[in-house]
Scaffold this active site. Structure first.
Site, PDB file in Angstrom:
ATOM      1  N   LYS A 124      74.822  56.753 -56.304  1.00  0.00           N
ATOM      2  CA  LYS A 124      74.340  55.397 -56.918  1.00  0.00           C
ATOM      3  C   LYS A 124      74.846  54.196 -56.365  1.00  0.00           C
ATOM      4  CE  LYS A 124      72.256  57.438 -60.194  1.00  0.00           C
ATOM      5  NZ  LYS A 124      70.609  57.624 -60.242  1.00  0.00           N
ATOM      6  N   LYS A 141      65.438  66.712 -53.165  1.00  0.00           N
ATOM      7  CA  LYS A 141      65.107  67.403 -54.366  1.00  0.00           C
ATOM      8  C   LYS A 141      63.871  66.805 -55.161  1.00  0.00           C
ATOM      9  CE  LYS A 141      68.059  65.282 -57.754  1.00  0.00           C
ATOM     10  NZ  LYS A 141      68.686  65.243 -58.806  1.00  0.00           N
ATOM     11  N   LYS A 183      62.363  61.802 -59.975  1.00  0.00           N
ATOM     12  CA  LYS A 183      61.587  60.429 -60.101  1.00  0.00           C
ATOM     13  C   LYS A 183      62.193  59.247 -59.354  1.00  0.00           C
ATOM     14  CE  LYS A 183      59.906  60.943 -64.872  1.00  0.00           C
ATOM     15  NZ  LYS A 183      59.202  62.187 -64.398  1.00  0.00           N
TER      16      LYS A 183
END
Ligand code: TYM
Length: 335
Positions: free
Chosen positions: A115, A198, A201
């Site tokens: 992040k 992976k 979204k």
């Protein structure tokens, strides 16, 4: 009837619609586990606040995930389903665990570091302490098995660390060590359609197949999936994007279909167009039944509200029992 009193907990963030990664990594296991263990499945709405959703969007997303849980076959008469924010005991335990969680160890968590890299303008403390909240979710019910995808493995390790640390500091055996679980013994990572990584979204809608995608959209997304120029030597190792398509095929197609395409890849006669068309049709057949159910359940607001209310009541009994022990261990007054 539950055969075993072993406790299972897992949750999913309401960030829109469930995708195939959520289904194969988590929900598919929930559906099977509910008949074998004492299961708690929740919608992690507190966790989703790190992205600052608008109230109306949040409300819609939590109901959508609840409808999708139910449509996939999670049965509120067999297990406990609830919204995380309906259990005030969870933020209480989160606060208490935070007193023994250290900035250094939280900064080293892979999901936090990612992040920091990908959204430098929103590194809030909720992101830093995300694993502490997740530990609270799990250990508050004394879960031993946690069905999750591979990306959650490190968070499970942190949950064990925080539970053990609390036991040691307060010299009580309150918390049990939870382990990540998948039938088949290996945690899985469902690949995205854009090659490598992976299904997620955060890499855009073309990278994911949502449970509610229409057959047309599924076909379009799969036909557009990234490939390469094709194998030039027999028995070569597929590149990452092609391996992804094979991985998806292994998950949703019949074994002999998978074997056929593996064979034609190995002898270099494969046509990716055929592979994609077959995969698209198998994916559509795999998802159609659930798609129809989602729409029907989502429209029944009173039913969704009742499931959430009754689930929260059941989950709070378990959470309160643990919190009585925790408060006692810390030295707080008992009610
Ligand atoms: P979340 O919402 O990102 O994902 C929910 C579940 O779906 C799995 N998953 C995948 N599995 C395989 N392949 C993929 N491409 C894929 N994408 C997602 C995740 O591994 C997860 O099992 N922190 C959690 C939510 C959470 C939680 C908990 C889970 C909060 N508290 C307590 C278990 C126990 C999360 O963000 O999952």
């Amino acid at each position: 009837m539950n055969q075993s009193q072993e406790i299972v907990v897992s949750g999913i963030r309401p960030t829109g619609n469930l995708h195939l990664g959520n289904y194969l990594g988590a929900v598919k296991n929930f559906v099977q586990m509910q008949h074998e263990f004492k299961c708690f499945f929740f919608i992690a709405d507190y966790h989703s606040l790190t992205t600052h959703p608008k109230p109306a969007d949040l409300q819609n997303s939590v109901k959508q995930v609840l409808a999708e849980y139910l449509a996939c076959g999670i049965d509120p008469n067999v297990c406990t389903i609830y919204y995380q924010s309906d259990l005030p005991e969870i933020p209480e335990l989160y606060l208490l665990l935070n007193m023994h969680a250290y900035k250094g160890e939280l900064e080293r968590v892979a999901s936090f570091k990612e992040k920091v890299r990908t959204q430098p303008n929103n590194i809030n403390v909720g992101l830093l302490t995300y694993p502490v909240l997740m530990a609270a979710d799990i250990i508050i019910h004394k879960a031993i098995k946690v069905p999750v995808g591979k990306d959650q493995e490190q968070h499970l390790e942190m949950a064990r660390t925080f539970g053990n640390r609390f036991n040691r500091i307060y010299e009580k055996e309150i918390f049990i060590e939870p382990v990540a679980f998948n039938y088949g013994n290996q945690l899985i990572k469902v690949p995205g359609l854009q090659g490598g990584g992976k299904m997620s979204k955060s890499d855009g809608d073309n990278n994911v197949i949502n449970l509610i995608d229409t057959p047309e959209l599924i076909r379009k997304k799969i036909l557009r999936a990234v490939t390469d120029t094709g194998p030039t030597e027999p028995n070569s190792i597929p590149t990452a994007p092609v391996q992804n398509l094979f991985d998806l095929m292994q998950m949703v197609s019949a074994p002999n279909t998978f074997e056929h395409f593996t064979k034609v890849y190995a002898d270099c006669s494969i046509r990716y167009g055929d592979l994609k068309k077959q995969l698209a049709e198998d994916m559509v057949s795999f998802l159609i039944p659930v798609r129809e159910k989602i729409a029907a359940i989502r429209a029944d607001e009173p039913y969704l509200a009742r499931v959430a209310r009754e689930g929260a009541e059941k989950a709070r009994v378990s959470a309160k029992t643990t919190m009585d022990e925790v408060r006692g261990a810390i030295g707080f007054r008992k009610f």
